[in-house]
Scaffold this active site. Structure first.
Site, mmCIF file in Angstrom:
data_model
loop_
_atom_site.group_PDB
_atom_site.id
_atom_site.type_symbol
_atom_site.label_atom_id
_atom_site.label_comp_id
_atom_site.label_asym_id
_atom_site.label_seq_id
_atom_site.Cartn_x
_atom_site.Cartn_y
_atom_site.Cartn_z
ATOM 1 C CB CYS A 2 40.975 35.521 39.325
ATOM 2 S SG CYS A 2 41.559 36.604 40.660
ATOM 3 C CG ASP A 102 47.078 43.621 40.115
ATOM 4 O OD1 ASP A 102 46.147 43.300 40.871
ATOM 5 O OD2 ASP A 102 47.743 42.797 39.458
#
Length: 614
Positions: A2, A102
């Site tokens: 990201c 996660d």
């Protein structure tokens, strides 16, 4: 993977600046093409672009978690490979989870253990967590620096981002470069000194560092560094341990909710990862593994073996794909594509980089993205195991400078005299090299030969490897592709760093202990093939194309590059046949054509980013 960004300002209400936050976040859209999110409160603004890999339905960020009467908010870029174990431990401590991603595991781990949670993480990450009650931002970067994190303090603000472009999008930050930035570009480049952000006032959080921002200021701490320890395992035990660690890290890094592939060059490093991944796919019933390779039009006609690239990859790729039964895609580019992509690579890196080595990787990642979202790469094995030629050549070992950049005198000659007097290129690289050597953690009683090889291992891991990891992250994320690097597992790096050189070179070969560890995993001919680096084009059309582009720059009186370089010297080299020499200008792959392309990239960068030199 990201993109993350944000800022802290204690003097104004940031809820009035949501448009600025949106713009900073949008600059990172290629890193996260799947979703965008922002969160803003009085003194903290956080932005996130998402590439969905785990739990695509529920992993939106910024992610908010309440603990009693407190609120924690995270923006995160990375993967935690031990998330399942951490989740079980946290559930045992009474925590509940609402997603399978996660991100939530990392956030809850921070809520439970605070900064000490970093010691428990196995993964690649850069993240920031806002603690609302304490009015404190905590940020960290993974141990080897696989994921980037830049920050700046300006006019009382603290700005951060996965890439400089996010910080540059804030109206309070100007694209200025001083003597240090120019020295990095012309003396160290395309490498970069860890921590240096090139732009004046911009800093990089180093690998293994974390920071805290609150009303008392910004505090940076190193939570992990390479340490020297005695190595008591014999050669057989060492090979067994290396193999065990590789098996474990590859299996962990195959975890994904989206398609995964491997990059296959036919060399030792990528073939090993592909063989381990294919074996795991077979055992777990995941089907056929996808593999990808890159090549260039007419490379088979123009390839010439030399010390840094002894043989072509093509036949070895065929050997491995047939041996493992992978579903293989061969990607090929021609000269015009490579030349055109030089400009795109500058935008991806926010600076000039490894010329066509960057550009080809960017194009390659765009093609891979059409069929996969996650790829495993053999990056870093040469730094960790000592595979580069300069580990084995006396002139490099005795050079007392960075062995991948021995042409310091040439670099100095390329600068305009006033620029050279300002940045002092020879003194600058001497100082940076001395700083690196001073960090090396020696063991008591090491003889001179062992001390030198430990120094070589250390500077390759901490100075050269970041250049390639930075390249891999920027070019892959510019295509929305997540690339994982199993050889950067910190457990493997810690162990191999302390293997004595005579065991690392078992059998009298570079990366000998890795070869022994992989016996039975790879065919012997692949296992003992001479090292060949990331492929580049050997087509003479490329030399002519970048030569022409550079001469066009030299002939353009409006070029901002001209006042920084010795134009007569550069023109002399550009018009000389010596430009096609195989003597590396940087690393193994960058010689005359890449020098020309690099200077073209510098010109593109200065123009596009409107860089002010002060």
């Amino acid at each position: 993977m990201c993109g993350i960004t944000g800022w802290i300002d204690w003097t104004r209400d940031l809820t009035l600046d949501s448009a600025i936050l949106e713009n900073m976040t949008d600059k990172l859209a290629p890193r996260g093409p799947d979703a965008s999110g922002t969160w803003i409160t009085t003194h903290c603004a956080l932005g996130h672009r998402r590439l969905s890999v785990m739990d695509p339905e529920n992993g939106a960020q910024p992610m908010i978690r309440h603990a009693g009467d407190n609120t924690f908010v995270i923006v995160y870029n990375g993967e935690l490979y031990n998330a399942p174990e951490l989740r079980r431990e946290l559930e045992g401590r009474g925590h509940r989870f609402f997603t399978n991603c996660d991100t939530e595991v990392l956030l809850v781990a921070y809520i439970e253990w605070g900064p000490e949670a970093l010691d428990r993480f196995n993964g690649i990450y850069a993240f920031a967590v806002w603690d609302a009650r304490a009015e404190r931002l905590f940020a960290a970067r993974d141990r080897l620096g696989v994921k980037p994190f830049f920050y700046a303090e300006t006019d009382g603000l603290f700005l951060f981002g996965s890439e400089p472009k996010a910080i540059l999008a804030h109206p309070s930050f100007e694209p200025e470069v001083g003597a240090e930035g120019l020295a990095e570009i012309f003396v160290i480049g395309p490498a970069r000194t860890p921590g240096v952000g090139i732009y004046r006032g911009m800093t990089e959080l180093k690998a293994g560092q974390c920071l805290t921002v609150d009303r008392s200021g910004v505090r940076v701490r190193t939570y992990w560094r390479l340490e020297s320890r005695p190595h008591d395992d014999d050669e057989a035990q060492t090979a067994a341990r290396v193999r065990e660690l590789l098996h474990d890290t590859v299996e962990r890094q195959l975890l994904s909710d989206v398609p995964v592939c491997t990059l296959l060059s036919g060399g030792l490093d990528s073939s090993a990862l592909t063989a381990l991944a294919a074996g795991h796919y077979h055992l777990t019933g995941r089907g056929t593994l996808d593999t990808y390779s890159v090549d260039y039009v007419d490379n088979d006609k123009h390839f010439q073996a030399h010390a840094f690239q002894p043989n072509a990859d093509g036949p070895w790729i065929e050997r491995m794909r047939h041996h493992l039964g992978t579903r293989h895609t061969r990607v090929q580019f021609d000269t015009p594509e490579l030349v055109q992509a030089l400009d795109d690579a500058v935008i991806a890196r926010d600076a000039p980089g490894m010329a066509d080595i960057d550009a080809s990787l960017l194009l390659f990642c765009r093609e891979i993205k059409k069929g996969a979202t996650v790829a495993l790469s053999g990056e870093a094995a040469d730094e960790v195991f000592g595979g580069y030629p300069w580990f084995h050549r006396r002139e490099a070992l005795e050079a007392r400078t960075f062995p991948w950049s021995l042409a310091t005198a040439l670099r100095a000659e390329l600068l305009a005299p006033d620029v050279a007097a300002w940045i002092k290129p020879l003194e600058y690289i001497e100082r940076r090299y001395a700083e690196a050597i001073a960090e090396v953690p020696h063991l008591p009683g090491e003889d001179e030969a062992r001390r030198r090889m430990r120094e070589m291992s250390y500077i390759n891991i901490t100075r050269f490897m970041p250049t390639l990891l930075d390249r891999k992250d920027r070019m892959s994320m510019a295509a929305g592709l997540e690339v994982r690097v199993p050889y950067c597992d910190h457990r493997l790096v810690e162990y191999v760093f302390n293997i004595p050189w005579e065991i690392k070179t078992a059998g009298g070969r570079e990366k000998g202990i890795l070869r022994r560890a992989l016996e039975g995993v790879l065919p012997d001919d692949v296992l003992y093939r001479k090292k060949s680096p990331y492929p580049k084009t050997h087509n003479p059309n490329y030399l002519e194309a970048v030569r022409k582009r550079l001469i066009d720059v030299l002939n353009d009186p409006s070029s901002p590059l001209l006042k920084l370089i010795n134009t007569a010297k550069v023109r002399e080299i550009a018009e000389s046949d010596a430009a096609s020499s195989h003597i590396p200008w940087f690393g193994q792959l960058m010689s005359g054509p890449q020098l020309f392309a690099y200077l073209v990239q510098v010109d593109t960068w200065l123009r596009t980013y409107k860089i002010a030199i002060r």
